[in-house]
Design a protein around this motif. Structure first.
Motif, short mmCIF file in Angstrom:
data_model
loop_
_atom_site.label_atom_id
_atom_site.label_comp_id
_atom_site.label_asym_id
_atom_site.label_seq_id
_atom_site.Cartn_x
_atom_site.Cartn_y
_atom_site.Cartn_z
N PRO A 231 43.56 22.95 -17.83
CA PRO A 231 43.64 23.45 -16.46
C PRO A 231 43.14 22.40 -15.46
CG PRO A 231 42.52 25.02 -17.90
CD PRO A 231 42.66 23.74 -18.65
N PRO A 232 43.58 22.49 -14.21
CA PRO A 232 43.09 21.54 -13.20
C PRO A 232 41.57 21.68 -13.04
CG PRO A 232 44.38 23.30 -12.18
CD PRO A 232 44.50 23.47 -13.65
N GLY A 233 40.91 20.53 -12.90
CA GLY A 233 39.46 20.53 -12.73
C GLY A 233 38.69 20.88 -13.99
N ASP A 234 39.33 20.78 -15.14
CA ASP A 234 38.69 21.16 -16.39
C ASP A 234 38.95 20.08 -17.44
OD1 ASP A 234 37.22 22.71 -18.13
OD2 ASP A 234 38.65 24.37 -18.22
N GLY A 235 38.22 20.17 -18.54
CA GLY A 235 38.37 19.20 -19.61
C GLY A 235 38.64 19.88 -20.93
N ALA A 236 39.07 19.09 -21.90
CA ALA A 236 39.33 19.60 -23.25
C ALA A 236 39.17 18.48 -24.26
CB ALA A 236 40.74 20.18 -23.32
N LEU A 237 38.77 18.86 -25.47
CA LEU A 237 38.73 17.92 -26.59
C LEU A 237 40.07 18.01 -27.30
CD1 LEU A 237 35.18 18.51 -28.10
CD2 LEU A 237 36.01 16.50 -26.88
N ILE A 238 40.79 16.91 -27.33
CA ILE A 238 42.11 16.87 -27.94
C ILE A 238 41.96 16.36 -29.38
CG2 ILE A 238 44.49 16.07 -27.73
CD1 ILE A 238 43.35 17.59 -25.22
N PRO A 239 42.29 17.19 -30.38
CA PRO A 239 42.20 16.72 -31.76
C PRO A 239 43.30 15.70 -32.06
CG PRO A 239 43.16 18.91 -31.70
CD PRO A 239 42.78 18.57 -30.28
N THR A 240 42.95 14.68 -32.84
CA THR A 240 43.94 13.70 -33.26
C THR A 240 44.33 13.86 -34.73
OG1 THR A 240 42.32 12.03 -33.93
CG2 THR A 240 43.06 12.00 -31.61
N GLY A 241 43.48 14.53 -35.51
CA GLY A 241 43.74 14.67 -36.94
C GLY A 241 43.46 13.40 -37.72
N VAL A 242 42.80 12.44 -37.08
CA VAL A 242 42.61 11.10 -37.65
C VAL A 242 41.13 10.74 -37.68
CG1 VAL A 242 43.09 8.64 -37.21
CG2 VAL A 242 44.87 10.34 -36.85
N LYS A 243 40.76 9.95 -38.69
CA LYS A 243 39.44 9.34 -38.77
C LYS A 243 39.64 7.85 -38.97
CE LYS A 243 39.03 10.63 -43.66
NZ LYS A 243 38.18 11.34 -44.63
N ALA A 244 38.60 7.06 -38.65
CA ALA A 244 38.70 5.60 -38.74
C ALA A 244 37.58 5.05 -39.62
CB ALA A 244 38.62 4.97 -37.36
N TYR A 245 37.91 4.09 -40.46
CA TYR A 245 36.89 3.39 -41.24
C TYR A 245 36.85 1.94 -40.79
CZ TYR A 245 40.90 1.97 -44.12
OH TYR A 245 42.10 1.48 -44.56
N MET A 246 35.66 1.35 -40.85
CA MET A 246 35.46 -0.02 -40.39
C MET A 246 34.19 -0.59 -41.01
SD MET A 246 34.36 1.15 -36.56
CE MET A 246 35.14 2.75 -36.73
N GLN A 247 33.93 -1.86 -40.75
CA GLN A 247 32.74 -2.53 -41.26
C GLN A 247 31.50 -2.07 -40.47
OE1 GLN A 247 32.98 -4.65 -44.06
NE2 GLN A 247 34.89 -3.48 -43.94
#
Length: 150
Positions: free
Chosen positions: A41-57
Motif C-alpha cells: 500500500p502507499p506509505g507502507d512497507g513489506a518484506l518481499i520473500p526471494t526464496g533464496v539464500k547466499a553462501y560466501m567466505q
C-alpha cells in the motif's frame, strides 16, 4: 569447495524459483526476484520473500540494493537503504538464511510486485576488520533482521 553462490531455501524448492543472476558480463549485481506476489500500500512497507539464500567466505558480505527501475517506475525504495547479508546468515536455524527484500512504497498508489519480478540486486564484496577484533569468538547467529545486535 564452494566459495560463493545462491541456493533455494527448502520451502520454495518445488515452486520454480530462479537463482539470482547477472544479465551481462559487465553487470556487477545479481538480480533478485520476488518469490511470490506482494501488494504494498502507499506509505507502507513489506518484506518481499526471494526464496533464496547466499553462501560466501567469512570475510565477504552480500550488499543488496534496489533496482533502479523499481525505484523510478514503481516509487519503491529499500527500507534500510542498503541490505547487508553477512556470511553467517546462511543456514541459520531461524529461517535457513532466507533473503527478504524490505521495500517501502513512497508513491500514492498500491504497488503490485509479481512473483518472479526482479526487484533488487546483490553485490558480493570483501570487508576489513580492525586490529584486535575479537567479534564472533564462539558466537552463533540465531536469526535474521537485527540479530547480530542482540
Amino acid at each position: 569447495m564452494k566459495t560463493r553462490g545462491f541456493e533455494i531455501i527448502s520451502m520454495y524448492r518445488a515452486v520454480g524459483i530462479h537463482l539470482p543472476e547477472r544479465k551481462t558480463g559487465a553487470s556487477t549485481g545479481y538480480d533478485f526476484a520476488a518469490a511470490e506476489e506482494v501488494v504494498i500500500p502507499p506509505g507502507d512497507g513489506a518484506l518481499i520473500p526471494t526464496g533464496v539464500k547466499a553462501y560466501m567466505q567469512p570475510d565477504e558480505v552480500l550488499l543488496i540494493y534496489i533496482r533502479s527501475s523499481a525505484a523510478l517506475k514503481k516509487h519503491l525504495m529499500l527500507m534500510n537503504s542498503v541490505g547487508v547479508i553477512d556470511a553467517d546468515y546462511y543456514g541459520n536455524a531461524e529461517n535457513e538464511g532466507h533473503i527478504y527484500i524490505p521495500l517501502y512504497n513512497y508513491g500514492k498508489e498500491p504497488v503490485r510486485i509479481a512473483a518472479g519480478e526482479r526487484i533488487a540486486q546483490g553485490i558480493f564484496t570483501h570487508y576489513l576488520t580492525v586490529d584486535g577484533d575479537t567479534a564472533g569468538s564462539g558466537a552463533v547467529r540465531a536469526g535474521g533482521f537485527g540479530s547480530t545486535g542482540s
